[in-house]
Design a protein around this motif. Structure first.
Motif, PDB file in Angstrom:
ATOM      1  N   ARG A 115     -21.365  21.664 -27.578  1.00 53.54           N
ATOM      2  CA  ARG A 115     -21.600  21.296 -26.174  1.00 53.54           C
ATOM      3  C   ARG A 115     -20.585  20.258 -25.685  1.00 53.54           C
ATOM      4  NH1 ARG A 115     -26.888  20.553 -28.367  1.00 53.54           N
ATOM      5  NH2 ARG A 115     -28.241  22.366 -28.003  1.00 53.54           N
ATOM      6  N   GLY A 136     -26.318  25.009 -22.060  1.00 48.34           N
ATOM      7  CA  GLY A 136     -27.099  24.203 -22.993  1.00 48.34           C
ATOM      8  C   GLY A 136     -26.829  24.521 -24.443  1.00 48.34           C
ATOM      9  N   ASP A 137     -26.274  25.713 -24.706  1.00 48.69           N
ATOM     10  CA  ASP A 137     -25.925  26.106 -26.070  1.00 48.69           C
ATOM     11  C   ASP A 137     -24.425  25.991 -26.339  1.00 48.69           C
ATOM     12  OD1 ASP A 137     -28.591  27.012 -26.470  1.00 48.69           O
ATOM     13  OD2 ASP A 137     -28.086  28.882 -25.463  1.00 48.69           O
ATOM     14  N   VAL A 168     -24.032  18.402 -18.235  1.00 45.98           N
ATOM     15  CA  VAL A 168     -24.685  19.087 -19.358  1.00 45.98           C
ATOM     16  C   VAL A 168     -24.835  18.135 -20.540  1.00 45.98           C
ATOM     17  CG1 VAL A 168     -24.420  20.918 -21.079  1.00 45.98           C
ATOM     18  CG2 VAL A 168     -23.898  21.382 -18.679  1.00 45.98           C
ATOM     19  N   CYS A 169     -23.775  17.398 -20.848  1.00 45.69           N
ATOM     20  CA  CYS A 169     -23.827  16.458 -21.974  1.00 45.69           C
ATOM     21  C   CYS A 169     -24.878  15.378 -21.739  1.00 45.69           C
ATOM     22  CB  CYS A 169     -22.453  15.827 -22.191  1.00 45.69           C
ATOM     23  SG  CYS A 169     -21.192  16.985 -22.796  1.00 45.69           S
ATOM     24  N   LEU A 174     -30.285  26.452 -18.874  1.00 47.13           N
ATOM     25  CA  LEU A 174     -29.221  25.563 -18.410  1.00 47.13           C
ATOM     26  C   LEU A 174     -27.936  26.383 -18.361  1.00 47.13           C
ATOM     27  CD1 LEU A 174     -28.663  22.666 -17.507  1.00 47.13           C
ATOM     28  CD2 LEU A 174     -28.091  22.101 -19.883  1.00 47.13           C
ATOM     29  N   HIS A 211     -24.067  29.932 -21.039  1.00 52.48           N
ATOM     30  CA  HIS A 211     -25.346  29.344 -21.428  1.00 52.48           C
ATOM     31  C   HIS A 211     -24.994  27.907 -21.824  1.00 52.48           C
ATOM     32  CE1 HIS A 211     -26.604  33.446 -21.299  1.00 52.48           C
ATOM     33  NE2 HIS A 211     -26.063  33.786 -22.445  1.00 52.48           N
ATOM     34  N   ILE A 264     -27.565  15.581 -19.855  1.00 50.25           N
ATOM     35  CA  ILE A 264     -28.902  16.178 -19.928  1.00 50.25           C
ATOM     36  C   ILE A 264     -29.352  16.327 -21.374  1.00 50.25           C
ATOM     37  CG2 ILE A 264     -30.200  18.309 -19.502  1.00 50.25           C
ATOM     38  CD1 ILE A 264     -28.419  18.626 -16.947  1.00 50.25           C
ATOM     39  N   MET A 265     -28.471  16.847 -22.211  1.00 54.27           N
ATOM     40  CA  MET A 265     -28.847  17.067 -23.603  1.00 54.27           C
ATOM     41  C   MET A 265     -28.960  15.746 -24.362  1.00 54.27           C
ATOM     42  SD  MET A 265     -29.267  20.222 -23.309  1.00 54.27           S
ATOM     43  CE  MET A 265     -29.761  20.557 -25.002  1.00 54.27           C
ATOM     44  N   VAL A 285     -31.548  27.890 -24.997  1.00 49.71           N
ATOM     45  CA  VAL A 285     -31.412  26.443 -25.071  1.00 49.71           C
ATOM     46  C   VAL A 285     -32.729  25.785 -25.485  1.00 49.71           C
ATOM     47  CG1 VAL A 285     -31.894  26.184 -22.596  1.00 49.71           C
ATOM     48  CG2 VAL A 285     -30.651  24.398 -23.814  1.00 49.71           C
ATOM     49  N   LYS A 286     -33.850  26.383 -25.113  1.00 52.07           N
ATOM     50  CA  LYS A 286     -35.153  25.829 -25.503  1.00 52.07           C
ATOM     51  C   LYS A 286     -35.809  26.619 -26.627  1.00 52.07           C
ATOM     52  CE  LYS A 286     -39.719  24.502 -23.750  1.00 52.07           C
ATOM     53  NZ  LYS A 286     -40.556  24.266 -22.539  1.00 52.07           N
ATOM     54  N   ALA A 331     -30.442  24.481 -13.745  1.00 46.89           N
ATOM     55  CA  ALA A 331     -31.337  23.970 -14.783  1.00 46.89           C
ATOM     56  C   ALA A 331     -32.759  24.363 -14.430  1.00 46.89           C
ATOM     57  CB  ALA A 331     -31.228  22.449 -14.894  1.00 46.89           C
TER      58      ALA A 331
END
Length: 468
Positions: free
Chosen positions: A356, A384-385, A249-250, A262, A382, A252-253, A167-168, A291
Protein backbone atom coordinates in the motif's frame (compact mmCIF):
# COMPACT_ATOMS: atom_id res chain seq x y z
CA UNK A 1 -9.38 -10.78 -27.94
CA UNK A 2 -6.17 -11.49 -29.79
CA UNK A 3 -5.71 -15.23 -30.19
CA UNK A 4 -4.38 -17.68 -32.70
CA UNK A 5 -6.04 -20.93 -33.67
CA UNK A 6 -4.94 -23.82 -35.82
CA UNK A 7 -7.70 -26.07 -37.09
CA UNK A 8 -6.99 -29.62 -35.96
CA UNK A 9 -7.98 -32.44 -38.33
CA UNK A 10 -10.67 -34.88 -37.26
CA UNK A 11 -8.57 -38.03 -37.54
CA UNK A 12 -8.83 -41.60 -36.32
CA UNK A 13 -7.32 -40.70 -32.96
CA UNK A 14 -10.03 -38.10 -32.38
CA UNK A 15 -12.73 -40.61 -33.28
CA UNK A 16 -11.25 -43.14 -30.87
CA UNK A 17 -11.13 -40.51 -28.12
CA UNK A 18 -14.76 -39.58 -28.74
CA UNK A 19 -15.89 -43.21 -28.68
CA UNK A 20 -14.07 -43.83 -25.42
CA UNK A 21 -15.63 -40.78 -23.82
CA UNK A 22 -19.13 -41.70 -25.00
CA UNK A 23 -18.77 -45.07 -23.28
CA UNK A 24 -19.24 -43.28 -19.95
CA UNK A 25 -21.01 -40.07 -20.88
CA UNK A 26 -24.40 -39.17 -22.36
CA UNK A 27 -24.29 -38.09 -25.99
CA UNK A 28 -25.29 -34.49 -25.24
CA UNK A 29 -22.29 -34.13 -22.93
CA UNK A 30 -19.76 -34.66 -25.74
CA UNK A 31 -19.37 -31.92 -28.36
CA UNK A 32 -17.32 -32.55 -31.50
CA UNK A 33 -18.69 -30.11 -34.08
CA UNK A 34 -15.74 -27.79 -34.86
CA UNK A 35 -18.06 -24.81 -35.22
CA UNK A 36 -19.16 -25.40 -31.63
CA UNK A 37 -15.91 -26.53 -30.00
CA UNK A 38 -14.01 -23.50 -31.31
CA UNK A 39 -16.22 -21.31 -29.12
CA UNK A 40 -14.63 -22.99 -26.08
CA UNK A 41 -11.08 -22.26 -27.23
CA UNK A 42 -10.19 -19.26 -25.08
CA UNK A 43 -11.01 -17.02 -22.15
CA UNK A 44 -11.10 -13.20 -22.23
CA UNK A 45 -7.35 -12.52 -22.24
CA UNK A 46 -5.56 -10.70 -25.05
CA UNK A 47 -2.26 -11.86 -26.58
CA UNK A 48 -2.75 -15.46 -25.47
CA UNK A 49 -2.57 -18.19 -28.13
CA UNK A 50 -5.35 -20.77 -28.11
CA UNK A 51 -5.40 -24.16 -29.82
CA UNK A 52 -8.29 -26.16 -31.22
CA UNK A 53 -9.81 -28.75 -28.87
CA UNK A 54 -10.47 -32.25 -30.16
CA UNK A 55 -13.63 -32.45 -28.07
CA UNK A 56 -15.55 -30.50 -25.45
CA UNK A 57 -17.08 -32.43 -22.55
CA UNK A 58 -19.76 -31.07 -20.22
CA UNK A 59 -20.09 -33.51 -17.31
CA UNK A 60 -22.85 -33.31 -14.72
CA UNK A 61 -21.51 -35.72 -12.07
CA UNK A 62 -18.28 -36.47 -10.26
CA UNK A 63 -18.29 -39.96 -11.77
CA UNK A 64 -18.41 -38.50 -15.27
CA UNK A 65 -15.40 -36.31 -14.52
CA UNK A 66 -13.56 -39.36 -13.24
CA UNK A 67 -14.37 -41.21 -16.46
CA UNK A 68 -12.99 -38.34 -18.54
CA UNK A 69 -9.74 -38.28 -16.61
CA UNK A 70 -9.29 -42.06 -16.83
CA UNK A 71 -9.74 -41.92 -20.60
CA UNK A 72 -7.37 -38.97 -20.86
CA UNK A 73 -4.73 -40.79 -18.85
CA UNK A 74 -5.03 -43.98 -20.87
CA UNK A 75 -4.81 -42.14 -24.19
CA UNK A 76 -2.33 -39.48 -22.97
CA UNK A 77 -4.64 -36.65 -24.05
CA UNK A 78 -4.29 -33.20 -22.43
CA UNK A 79 -7.26 -31.85 -20.48
CA UNK A 80 -8.07 -28.16 -20.09
CA UNK A 81 -10.57 -27.44 -17.28
CA UNK A 82 -12.90 -24.50 -17.82
CA UNK A 83 -15.52 -22.52 -15.99
CA UNK A 84 -17.27 -19.51 -17.50
CA UNK A 85 -14.10 -18.40 -19.36
CA UNK A 86 -14.18 -14.91 -17.87
CA UNK A 87 -10.49 -15.15 -16.92
CA UNK A 88 -7.91 -12.60 -18.03
CA UNK A 89 -4.71 -14.64 -18.25
CA UNK A 90 -5.37 -17.39 -20.82
CA UNK A 91 -5.50 -20.04 -18.08
CA UNK A 92 -8.60 -21.62 -19.67
CA UNK A 93 -7.28 -21.54 -23.24
CA UNK A 94 -7.40 -24.80 -25.16
CA UNK A 95 -4.36 -26.60 -26.55
CA UNK A 96 -4.51 -28.37 -29.90
CA UNK A 97 -6.11 -31.81 -29.65
CA UNK A 98 -7.12 -31.45 -26.02
CA UNK A 99 -10.27 -32.35 -24.12
CA UNK A 100 -11.90 -29.17 -22.93
CA UNK A 101 -13.58 -30.11 -19.66
CA UNK A 102 -16.28 -27.50 -19.11
CA UNK A 103 -17.73 -27.74 -15.60
CA UNK A 104 -20.57 -25.27 -16.08
CA UNK A 105 -23.26 -28.00 -15.95
CA UNK A 106 -22.18 -28.99 -12.43
CA UNK A 107 -24.02 -26.02 -10.97
CA UNK A 108 -25.81 -27.17 -7.85
CA UNK A 109 -25.66 -25.61 -4.40
CA UNK A 110 -25.67 -28.85 -2.43
CA UNK A 111 -25.95 -27.52 1.12
CA UNK A 112 -26.20 -24.30 3.11
CA UNK A 113 -25.70 -24.61 6.87
CA UNK A 114 -26.46 -21.49 8.95
CA UNK A 115 -25.15 -23.23 12.08
CA UNK A 116 -21.82 -24.29 10.62
CA UNK A 117 -21.77 -21.24 8.35
CA UNK A 118 -20.74 -23.20 5.30
CA UNK A 119 -22.01 -23.85 1.81
CA UNK A 120 -21.20 -26.97 -0.20
CA UNK A 121 -21.27 -26.30 -3.93
CA UNK A 122 -20.35 -27.75 -7.29
CA UNK A 123 -17.77 -25.89 -9.39
CA UNK A 124 -20.21 -24.54 -11.99
CA UNK A 125 -22.22 -22.48 -9.49
CA UNK A 126 -22.13 -18.82 -10.52
CA UNK A 127 -20.71 -16.53 -7.86
CA UNK A 128 -23.74 -14.22 -7.79
CA UNK A 129 -26.15 -17.18 -7.60
CA UNK A 130 -24.36 -18.46 -4.50
CA UNK A 131 -24.37 -15.01 -2.93
CA UNK A 132 -28.13 -14.73 -3.42
CA UNK A 133 -28.77 -18.25 -2.16
CA UNK A 134 -26.91 -17.74 1.12
CA UNK A 135 -28.41 -14.29 1.60
CA UNK A 136 -31.81 -15.95 2.05
CA UNK A 137 -30.34 -17.56 5.18
CA UNK A 138 -28.95 -14.28 6.52
CA UNK A 139 -25.45 -15.23 5.39
CA UNK A 140 -22.80 -13.68 3.18
CA UNK A 141 -20.20 -15.07 0.76
CA UNK A 142 -17.73 -12.17 0.47
CA UNK A 143 -15.49 -12.86 -2.58
CA UNK A 144 -17.00 -10.75 -5.38
CA UNK A 145 -14.96 -10.55 -8.60
CA UNK A 146 -16.11 -7.90 -11.07
CA UNK A 147 -17.50 -10.70 -13.25
CA UNK A 148 -19.50 -12.15 -10.35
CA UNK A 149 -22.72 -12.30 -12.38
CA UNK A 150 -20.98 -14.70 -14.84
CA UNK A 151 -17.92 -16.30 -13.23
CA UNK A 152 -18.12 -19.65 -11.46
CA UNK A 153 -16.91 -20.77 -8.06
CA UNK A 154 -14.66 -23.38 -9.70
CA UNK A 155 -13.04 -20.66 -11.78
CA UNK A 156 -12.71 -18.43 -8.73
CA UNK A 157 -10.93 -21.24 -6.90
CA UNK A 158 -8.70 -22.02 -9.88
CA UNK A 159 -7.45 -18.44 -10.13
CA UNK A 160 -7.75 -17.46 -6.45
CA UNK A 161 -10.06 -14.57 -7.34
CA UNK A 162 -10.45 -11.40 -5.35
CA UNK A 163 -12.89 -8.52 -5.67
CA UNK A 164 -13.95 -5.16 -4.31
CA UNK A 165 -14.50 -6.30 -0.72
CA UNK A 166 -11.09 -7.91 -0.17
CA UNK A 167 -9.76 -5.01 1.88
CA UNK A 168 -12.02 -6.14 4.74
CA UNK A 169 -13.04 -9.69 3.97
CA UNK A 170 -10.12 -11.25 2.10
CA UNK A 171 -9.88 -13.32 -1.08
CA UNK A 172 -11.27 -16.67 -2.25
CA UNK A 173 -8.49 -18.70 -0.63
CA UNK A 174 -9.65 -17.59 2.82
CA UNK A 175 -13.13 -19.06 2.25
CA UNK A 176 -12.27 -22.49 0.85
CA UNK A 177 -12.37 -24.96 3.74
CA UNK A 178 -12.33 -28.23 1.79
CA UNK A 179 -12.38 -29.63 -1.72
CA UNK A 180 -13.20 -32.78 -3.62
CA UNK A 181 -10.75 -33.08 -6.48
CA UNK A 182 -10.53 -35.58 -9.32
CA UNK A 183 -6.86 -36.29 -9.95
CA UNK A 184 -5.24 -36.82 -13.33
CA UNK A 185 -5.66 -40.61 -13.13
CA UNK A 186 -9.33 -40.39 -12.13
CA UNK A 187 -8.96 -40.95 -8.40
CA UNK A 188 -11.04 -38.77 -6.07
CA UNK A 189 -9.20 -36.83 -3.38
CA UNK A 190 -10.93 -35.05 -0.50
CA UNK A 191 -9.03 -32.27 1.24
CA UNK A 192 -9.70 -29.99 4.18
CA UNK A 193 -12.69 -30.00 6.45
CA UNK A 194 -16.16 -28.72 7.34
CA UNK A 195 -15.14 -27.54 10.80
CA UNK A 196 -14.18 -24.03 11.90
CA UNK A 197 -10.72 -25.29 12.85
CA UNK A 198 -8.49 -27.98 11.41
CA UNK A 199 -4.72 -28.41 11.00
CA UNK A 200 -4.36 -32.12 10.20
CA UNK A 201 -1.51 -32.72 7.76
CA UNK A 202 -0.35 -30.55 4.89
CA UNK A 203 -2.81 -27.91 3.71
CA UNK A 204 -3.60 -29.45 0.32
CA UNK A 205 -6.74 -27.34 0.03
CA UNK A 206 -4.72 -24.14 -0.22
CA UNK A 207 -2.42 -25.85 -2.72
CA UNK A 208 -5.29 -26.34 -5.16
CA UNK A 209 -6.58 -22.78 -4.76
CA UNK A 210 -4.89 -20.76 -7.47
CA UNK A 211 -3.43 -23.82 -9.24
CA UNK A 212 -5.36 -22.99 -12.45
CA UNK A 213 -6.47 -26.57 -13.08
CA UNK A 214 -2.90 -27.83 -13.28
CA UNK A 215 -3.09 -30.24 -10.31
CA UNK A 216 -6.62 -31.65 -10.42
CA UNK A 217 -10.26 -30.99 -11.25
CA UNK A 218 -12.27 -29.39 -8.43
CA UNK A 219 -15.70 -31.03 -8.37
CA UNK A 220 -16.99 -29.92 -4.99
CA UNK A 221 -16.10 -27.18 -2.52
CA UNK A 222 -16.87 -26.46 1.12
CA UNK A 223 -16.97 -22.70 1.53
CA UNK A 224 -16.96 -20.59 4.67
CA UNK A 225 -19.73 -18.02 5.08
CA UNK A 226 -20.17 -14.96 7.26
CA UNK A 227 -23.25 -13.31 8.77
CA UNK A 228 -24.81 -10.83 6.38
CA UNK A 229 -23.43 -7.37 7.25
CA UNK A 230 -25.47 -4.17 7.43
CA UNK A 231 -26.02 -2.16 4.26
CA UNK A 232 -22.83 -0.26 3.44
CA UNK A 233 -22.61 3.49 2.95
CA UNK A 234 -20.14 5.03 0.50
CA UNK A 235 -18.04 8.17 0.45
CA UNK A 236 -16.48 9.73 -2.65
CA UNK A 237 -13.41 11.96 -2.32
CA UNK A 238 -11.94 13.97 -5.19
CA UNK A 239 -8.23 14.82 -5.30
CA UNK A 240 -6.05 17.15 -7.33
CA UNK A 241 -3.40 14.44 -7.69
CA UNK A 242 -3.09 10.68 -7.55
CA UNK A 243 -0.30 11.11 -4.98
CA UNK A 244 -2.72 12.87 -2.61
CA UNK A 245 -5.32 10.13 -3.04
CA UNK A 246 -2.71 7.47 -2.28
CA UNK A 247 -1.62 9.45 0.78
CA UNK A 248 -5.25 9.34 1.96
CA UNK A 249 -5.27 5.55 1.50
CA UNK A 250 -2.16 5.27 3.68
CA UNK A 251 -3.69 7.47 6.38
CA UNK A 252 -6.93 5.46 6.38
CA UNK A 253 -5.15 2.15 6.78
CA UNK A 254 -2.60 3.48 9.28
CA UNK A 255 -5.47 4.87 11.33
CA UNK A 256 -6.86 1.39 11.89
CA UNK A 257 -10.00 1.85 9.83
CA UNK A 258 -11.51 -1.23 8.20
CA UNK A 259 -13.53 -0.15 5.18
CA UNK A 260 -15.59 -2.72 3.33
CA UNK A 261 -14.40 -1.13 0.09
CA UNK A 262 -11.59 1.28 -0.78
CA UNK A 263 -11.30 1.91 -4.51
CA UNK A 264 -9.31 4.41 -6.56
CA UNK A 265 -9.76 5.71 -10.11
CA UNK A 266 -7.10 7.81 -11.82
CA UNK A 267 -7.77 10.83 -14.06
CA UNK A 268 -7.69 8.74 -17.26
CA UNK A 269 -10.39 6.45 -15.90
CA UNK A 270 -12.50 9.32 -14.59
CA UNK A 271 -12.36 10.97 -18.01
CA UNK A 272 -13.34 7.73 -19.77
CA UNK A 273 -16.27 7.19 -17.40
CA UNK A 274 -17.44 10.76 -17.99
CA UNK A 275 -17.32 10.31 -21.76
CA UNK A 276 -19.24 7.02 -21.62
CA UNK A 277 -21.83 7.72 -18.94
CA UNK A 278 -22.14 11.51 -18.85
CA UNK A 279 -22.09 11.27 -15.05
CA UNK A 280 -20.72 14.78 -14.76
CA UNK A 281 -17.67 14.02 -12.65
CA UNK A 282 -15.53 17.17 -12.33
CA UNK A 283 -13.05 17.44 -15.22
CA UNK A 284 -10.42 18.72 -12.76
CA UNK A 285 -10.46 15.44 -10.84
CA UNK A 286 -7.04 13.80 -10.96
CA UNK A 287 -8.10 10.89 -8.75
CA UNK A 288 -11.35 9.69 -7.24
CA UNK A 289 -11.33 7.63 -4.04
CA UNK A 290 -14.36 5.61 -2.95
CA UNK A 291 -14.58 4.32 0.62
CA UNK A 292 -17.40 2.26 2.11
CA UNK A 293 -18.28 0.90 5.54
CA UNK A 294 -20.79 -1.78 6.49
CA UNK A 295 -20.45 -1.25 10.24
CA UNK A 296 -23.39 -0.62 12.60
CA UNK A 297 -22.63 3.14 12.45
CA UNK A 298 -21.23 3.70 8.95
CA UNK A 299 -21.94 7.42 9.04
CA UNK A 300 -19.44 7.96 11.85
CA UNK A 301 -16.82 5.90 10.03
CA UNK A 302 -17.33 7.87 6.83
CA UNK A 303 -16.98 11.15 8.72
CA UNK A 304 -13.67 10.04 10.21
CA UNK A 305 -12.34 8.89 6.84
CA UNK A 306 -13.59 12.09 5.21
CA UNK A 307 -11.45 14.14 7.59
CA UNK A 308 -8.41 12.02 6.73
CA UNK A 309 -9.07 12.58 3.03
CA UNK A 310 -9.31 16.35 3.56
CA UNK A 311 -6.08 16.30 5.55
CA UNK A 312 -4.40 14.49 2.64
CA UNK A 313 -5.57 17.15 0.18
CA UNK A 314 -9.03 16.14 -1.01
CA UNK A 315 -10.72 18.96 -2.92
CA UNK A 316 -14.21 17.63 -2.22
CA UNK A 317 -15.64 14.90 0.01
CA UNK A 318 -19.16 13.61 -0.62
CA UNK A 319 -20.60 11.07 1.86
CA UNK A 320 -23.78 9.22 0.91
CA UNK A 321 -26.84 9.54 3.11
CA UNK A 322 -28.44 6.22 2.19
CA UNK A 323 -28.08 3.01 0.19
CA UNK A 324 -29.53 4.51 -2.99
CA UNK A 325 -27.05 7.38 -2.98
CA UNK A 326 -24.25 4.92 -2.20
CA UNK A 327 -25.20 2.90 -5.24
CA UNK A 328 -25.03 5.99 -7.43
CA UNK A 329 -21.51 6.74 -6.19
CA UNK A 330 -20.41 3.19 -6.99
CA UNK A 331 -21.70 3.39 -10.55
CA UNK A 332 -18.57 5.26 -11.63
CA UNK A 333 -16.32 2.49 -10.38
CA UNK A 334 -18.46 -0.24 -11.90
CA UNK A 335 -18.42 1.55 -15.25
CA UNK A 336 -14.62 1.87 -15.31
CA UNK A 337 -13.59 -1.12 -17.37
CA UNK A 338 -16.40 -0.73 -19.91
CA UNK A 339 -15.50 2.94 -20.25
CA UNK A 340 -11.82 2.22 -20.82
CA UNK A 341 -12.68 -0.46 -23.37
CA UNK A 342 -14.67 2.15 -25.29
CA UNK A 343 -11.57 4.34 -25.65
CA UNK A 344 -9.96 2.15 -28.33
CA UNK A 345 -12.04 -1.01 -28.52
CA UNK A 346 -9.54 -3.42 -26.93
CA UNK A 347 -7.93 -3.53 -23.49
CA UNK A 348 -5.28 -5.46 -21.62
CA UNK A 349 -6.11 -5.49 -17.91
CA UNK A 350 -3.18 -5.99 -15.59
CA UNK A 351 -3.51 -6.83 -11.90
CA UNK A 352 -0.17 -5.97 -10.33
CA UNK A 353 -0.30 -5.74 -6.55
CA UNK A 354 2.15 -3.59 -4.57
CA UNK A 355 2.54 -2.68 -0.89
CA UNK A 356 0.00 0.00 0.00
CA UNK A 357 2.85 2.37 0.82
CA UNK A 358 4.05 2.16 -2.81
CA UNK A 359 0.66 2.66 -4.46
CA UNK A 360 1.44 6.25 -5.41
CA UNK A 361 4.75 5.20 -6.98
CA UNK A 362 2.93 2.56 -8.99
CA UNK A 363 0.38 4.99 -10.43
CA UNK A 364 3.03 7.59 -11.26
CA UNK A 365 5.12 4.88 -12.92
CA UNK A 366 2.20 3.78 -15.06
CA UNK A 367 1.72 7.39 -16.19
CA UNK A 368 5.35 7.47 -17.35
CA UNK A 369 4.95 4.17 -19.20
CA UNK A 370 1.81 5.42 -20.93
CA UNK A 371 3.59 8.58 -22.09
CA UNK A 372 6.62 6.59 -23.28
CA UNK A 373 4.52 4.27 -25.44
CA UNK A 374 2.01 6.95 -26.53
CA UNK A 375 -0.91 4.94 -25.16
CA UNK A 376 -3.95 5.52 -23.00
CA UNK A 377 -3.55 3.54 -19.79
CA UNK A 378 -6.14 4.01 -17.08
CA UNK A 379 -5.67 2.75 -13.54
CA UNK A 380 -8.41 1.51 -11.26
CA UNK A 381 -7.29 -0.06 -8.02
CA UNK A 382 -8.49 -1.99 -5.03
CA UNK A 383 -6.54 0.66 -3.17
CA UNK A 384 -6.93 -0.85 0.28
CA UNK A 385 -5.05 -3.93 -0.93
CA UNK A 386 -2.54 -2.14 -3.15
CA UNK A 387 -4.01 -4.19 -6.01
CA UNK A 388 -3.87 -2.08 -9.18
CA UNK A 389 -5.56 -2.71 -12.51
CA UNK A 390 -3.62 -0.71 -15.11
CA UNK A 391 -5.74 -1.05 -18.24
CA UNK A 392 -3.97 -0.58 -21.56
CA UNK A 393 -6.28 0.73 -24.30
CA UNK A 394 -5.30 0.01 -27.90
CA UNK A 395 -6.51 -0.64 -31.41
CA UNK A 396 -6.30 -4.38 -32.10
CA UNK A 397 -6.18 -3.66 -35.85
CA UNK A 398 -3.01 -1.57 -35.54
CA UNK A 399 0.09 -3.85 -35.37
CA UNK A 400 2.35 -1.11 -34.04
CA UNK A 401 -0.12 -0.17 -31.34
CA UNK A 402 -0.50 -3.85 -30.39
CA UNK A 403 3.28 -4.09 -30.03
CA UNK A 404 3.42 -1.01 -27.85
CA UNK A 405 0.52 -2.30 -25.75
CA UNK A 406 2.30 -5.57 -25.05
CA UNK A 407 5.57 -3.81 -24.24
CA UNK A 408 3.83 -1.42 -21.86
CA UNK A 409 2.05 -4.34 -20.18
CA UNK A 410 5.39 -6.03 -19.51
CA UNK A 411 6.94 -2.82 -18.22
CA UNK A 412 4.06 -2.41 -15.78
CA UNK A 413 4.71 -5.89 -14.39
CA UNK A 414 8.41 -5.08 -14.11
CA UNK A 415 7.57 -1.89 -12.24
CA UNK A 416 5.40 -3.84 -9.82
CA UNK A 417 8.26 -6.19 -8.98
CA UNK A 418 10.65 -3.26 -8.54
CA UNK A 419 8.26 -1.79 -5.98
CA UNK A 420 8.21 -5.01 -3.96
CA UNK A 421 4.95 -6.29 -5.40
CA UNK A 422 3.67 -9.28 -7.32
CA UNK A 423 2.72 -9.78 -10.98
CA UNK A 424 -0.81 -10.90 -10.17
CA UNK A 425 -3.09 -10.15 -7.26
CA UNK A 426 -6.17 -12.03 -8.44
CA UNK A 427 -6.21 -12.85 -12.18
CA UNK A 428 -3.63 -15.64 -12.13
CA UNK A 429 -0.69 -16.51 -14.39
CA UNK A 430 -2.10 -18.67 -17.17
CA UNK A 431 -0.29 -18.13 -20.47
CA UNK A 432 0.02 -14.36 -20.25
CA UNK A 433 2.43 -14.12 -17.31
CA UNK A 434 4.43 -17.36 -17.45
CA UNK A 435 7.75 -15.65 -18.01
CA UNK A 436 7.04 -13.15 -15.27
CA UNK A 437 6.15 -15.84 -12.75
CA UNK A 438 9.62 -17.31 -13.27
CA UNK A 439 11.15 -13.89 -12.63
CA UNK A 440 9.13 -13.37 -9.47
CA UNK A 441 9.70 -16.71 -7.75
CA UNK A 442 13.17 -17.48 -9.12
CA UNK A 443 14.72 -20.72 -10.42
CA UNK A 444 14.47 -22.60 -7.13
CA UNK A 445 10.82 -21.62 -6.80
CA UNK A 446 10.09 -22.81 -10.34
CA UNK A 447 11.88 -26.10 -9.66
CA UNK A 448 9.83 -26.75 -6.51
CA UNK A 449 6.55 -25.86 -8.20
CA UNK A 450 7.30 -28.14 -11.12
CA UNK A 451 8.09 -30.92 -8.66
CA UNK A 452 4.70 -30.47 -6.99
CA UNK A 453 3.04 -30.52 -10.41
CA UNK A 454 4.78 -33.82 -11.25
CA UNK A 455 3.50 -35.48 -8.06
CA UNK A 456 -0.12 -34.74 -8.94
CA UNK A 457 0.18 -34.97 -12.72
CA UNK A 458 3.14 -37.19 -13.70
CA UNK A 459 2.07 -37.35 -17.36
CA UNK A 460 1.65 -33.60 -17.63
CA UNK A 461 -1.85 -33.79 -19.11
CA UNK A 462 -3.59 -31.28 -16.83
CA UNK A 463 -3.76 -27.82 -18.40
CA UNK A 464 -0.33 -28.09 -20.04
CA UNK A 465 1.53 -24.93 -20.97
CA UNK A 466 0.07 -22.85 -18.15
CA UNK A 467 1.92 -21.27 -15.20
CA UNK A 468 5.43 -22.39 -16.23
Amino acid sequence: MIVSRIEAPRDEATSNLTDRLLAGLPADAVLVDPDVTVSYANDMASFCPAGTPAVVVLPRTVEQVQHVMRVATELRVPVVPQGARTGLSGAANATDGCIVLSLTKMDRVLEISPVDRIAVVEPGVVNAALSRAVEEHGLYYPPDPSSWEMCTIGGNIGTASGGLCCVKYGVTAEYVLGLDVVLADGRLLSTGRRTAKGVAGYDLTRLFVGSEGSLGIVVRAVLALKPKPPQQLVLAAEFGSAAAACEAVCRIMEGGHVPSLLELMDRTTVKAVNELTRMGLPESTEALLLAAFDTPEPGADLAAVGKLCEAAGATQVVPADDAAESELLLQARRSSLVALEAVKGTTMIDDVCVPRSRLGDMIEGVERIAAKHRLTIGVVAHAGDGNTHPTVCFDAQDPDECRRARESFDEIMGLGLELGGTITGEHGVGVLKKEWLAREIGPVGVEMQRAVKHVFDPLGILNPGKLF
